[in-house]
Design an enzyme around this catalytic site. Sequence first.
Site, short mmCIF file in Angstrom:
data_model
loop_
_atom_site.label_atom_id
_atom_site.label_comp_id
_atom_site.label_asym_id
_atom_site.label_seq_id
_atom_site.Cartn_x
_atom_site.Cartn_y
_atom_site.Cartn_z
N GLU A 196 62.50 70.34 35.91
CA GLU A 196 63.06 71.26 35.99
C GLU A 196 63.18 72.06 36.41
O GLU A 196 62.13 73.40 36.42
CB GLU A 196 61.78 71.83 34.71
CG GLU A 196 61.97 70.78 33.34
CD GLU A 196 60.19 71.21 32.13
OE1 GLU A 196 60.24 72.27 32.52
OE2 GLU A 196 60.39 69.92 31.45
N GLU A 309 62.12 61.51 27.47
CA GLU A 309 61.10 62.37 26.42
C GLU A 309 61.89 62.26 25.48
O GLU A 309 61.91 63.28 24.48
CB GLU A 309 60.34 63.26 27.28
CG GLU A 309 60.15 63.52 28.68
CD GLU A 309 59.28 65.14 29.14
OE1 GLU A 309 60.06 66.07 28.25
OE2 GLU A 309 59.63 64.90 30.34
O1 G3I Z 1 43.55 71.01 27.80
C1 G3I Z 1 43.61 71.93 26.91
C2 G3I Z 1 42.56 72.60 26.06
O2 G3I Z 1 41.28 72.46 27.23
C3 G3I Z 1 42.52 73.68 25.11
O3 G3I Z 1 41.17 74.05 24.48
C4 G3I Z 1 43.79 73.98 24.75
C5 G3I Z 1 44.02 75.05 23.52
O4 G3I Z 1 45.24 75.47 23.43
O5 G3I Z 1 44.74 73.82 25.87
C6 G3I Z 1 44.94 72.43 26.35
O6 G3I Z 1 45.75 72.25 27.25
C7 G3I Z 1 47.33 72.27 26.19
C8 G3I Z 1 48.03 70.57 27.00
O7 G3I Z 1 48.81 70.33 26.66
C9 G3I Z 1 47.21 69.49 26.47
O8 G3I Z 1 46.81 69.70 25.47
C10 G3I Z 1 48.24 73.61 27.24
O9 G3I Z 1 47.55 74.77 26.09
C11 G3I Z 1 49.01 73.10 26.37
O10 G3I Z 1 50.71 74.40 26.12
C12 G3I Z 1 49.46 71.68 26.79
O11 G3I Z 1 51.25 71.43 26.89
C13 G3I Z 1 51.89 70.50 27.34
C14 G3I Z 1 53.04 70.85 27.31
O12 G3I Z 1 54.68 69.70 28.43
C15 G3I Z 1 52.64 71.55 29.11
O13 G3I Z 1 53.70 73.24 29.25
C16 G3I Z 1 52.53 69.64 26.21
O14 G3I Z 1 51.10 68.53 25.37
C17 G3I Z 1 53.20 68.43 26.63
O15 G3I Z 1 53.58 67.58 25.54
C18 G3I Z 1 54.59 68.80 27.51
O16 G3I Z 1 55.21 68.42 27.71
C19 G3I Z 1 56.45 68.99 28.83
C20 G3I Z 1 56.35 67.66 29.54
O17 G3I Z 1 55.32 67.34 30.69
C21 G3I Z 1 57.76 68.01 30.62
N1 G3I Z 1 58.73 68.08 30.09
C22 G3I Z 1 58.72 68.81 28.85
C23 G3I Z 1 57.69 68.60 27.95
C24 G3I Z 1 56.98 69.34 26.40
O18 G3I Z 1 57.28 70.92 27.06
#
Ligand code: G3I
Length: 392
Positions: A196, A309
């Site tokens: 990205e 994805e």
């Molecule tokens: O691990 C923490 C946890 O400790 C905390 O309590 C909780 C509270 O919000 O957050 C947890 O982290 C989250 C993490 O996922 C794990 O679940 C983050 O907030 C959350 O922002 C994160 O989101 C991920 C996102 O990428 C981040 O931008 C999504 O799961 C994941 O599916 C998503 O994947 C991305 C690809 O890597 C790149 N392309 C886009 C795709 C979708 O956004």
Amino acid sequence: MTIIKLEKTLKINTAYCQQKNGCKNLSWKRIKYFLLFVFLLLSLSACDFIQKPDYETIEAIPSLWKEYKEHFPIGVAVNATTINTHSDLIEKHFLSITAENEMKPQTILPGYYTSDYLDRLNFTQGDRMIKYARENDKIVRGHVLVWHEQTPEWFFKDEKGEELSPEALLERMEEYIKAVVGRYKGQIYAWDVVNEVISDDSDEETYRTNSRWNQIFKGREIDYIEAAFRAAKEADPEAKLFYNDYGAVSPKKRAKIISMLEELIARGVPIDGMGIQGHWAFDGWPSKKDIEDSIIDYSNLGLDVQITELDIRKHTGEMFKDVTLSKADKKKQAEKYKEVFEIFIKHRDKISGVTFWGVTDDNSWIPQEPLIFDRNKNPKHAFWAILEALGE
Ligand code: G3I
């Protein structure tokens, strides 16, 4: 019982009609057939809401990856939770796995800087993914080495908290990539090396501006991208190396991505493939033409194409709006899945993998039921539509 009651009521009504001589066209036989038809329709639609026991369903349906094995590997994003809670579906339907968050810089790097940070890399989660893959005969896509999100802020700063020079950041990036790719050498068949970096369709500039990477390398962004691929290649010469992006099928963003890829290729950078993320919607975007043209355009650069994805939500905009799909929505979603898989099959010579971004609707990052299994692990219309796309 209901039918008997209905019959009785009808007999009375018909008799009444005959007495009154007013309902000559109302044949009892035709009404009976009509009622039977209505009854059947009602029963069929009720079936949609009957949840079969999970295990019965999981065992009875065909394996998606096996059905597709002549075409390309089918994969899925998994995480530390779903490899336990959803291993039945993962094992059966997917050949490839991608760690949703477990191999990202934020997970692997420590929370704060120390000069020996390379000795403090945390591979616990990543190792679990590799172990799971090994035990279940899966292949692994690595995700992700260089990304502006999910990378701790200290990574871009020196020990005094000042922004690193491009040279210092390059050095740090290379040592990080070599440590991670080196650890999983021979166990990860493809890496999303850079993710990205290109700005969205509507923006004028080529590179996104809200990235610490692009800010530090402003005007020479291609240099760190090149170095990232070279470092990954050095650490594992056998792994396939990908650039990965969303919105990659929209014509304007696609043109920007292509010009970056062309520059990398002209420099002799070891890049093997283009990852089209595939976070799409069934309310219209993207069009069949954009998807098909993109696969052809990226492939014409001499690159492998993977859909990395895939999920198909309801709304193109408002992607984080909570949505429960209606029956009509589910059908539209299934049609879109069928349409895109027909395109993938048509271009199977160019595509080396299709990965869904999550297993069931309730573990998707988008609250719009965008996946092919529902929260009860049952296959949705979309699942069957993807099998139908095989046309056998
Ligand atoms: O691990 C923490 C946890 O400790 C905390 O309590 C909780 C509270 O919000 O957050 C947890 O982290 C989250 C993490 O996922 C794990 O679940 C983050 O907030 C959350 O922002 C994160 O989101 C991920 C996102 O990428 C981040 O931008 C999504 O799961 C994941 O599916 C998503 O994947 C991305 C690809 O890597 C790149 N392309 C886009 C795709 C979708 O956004």
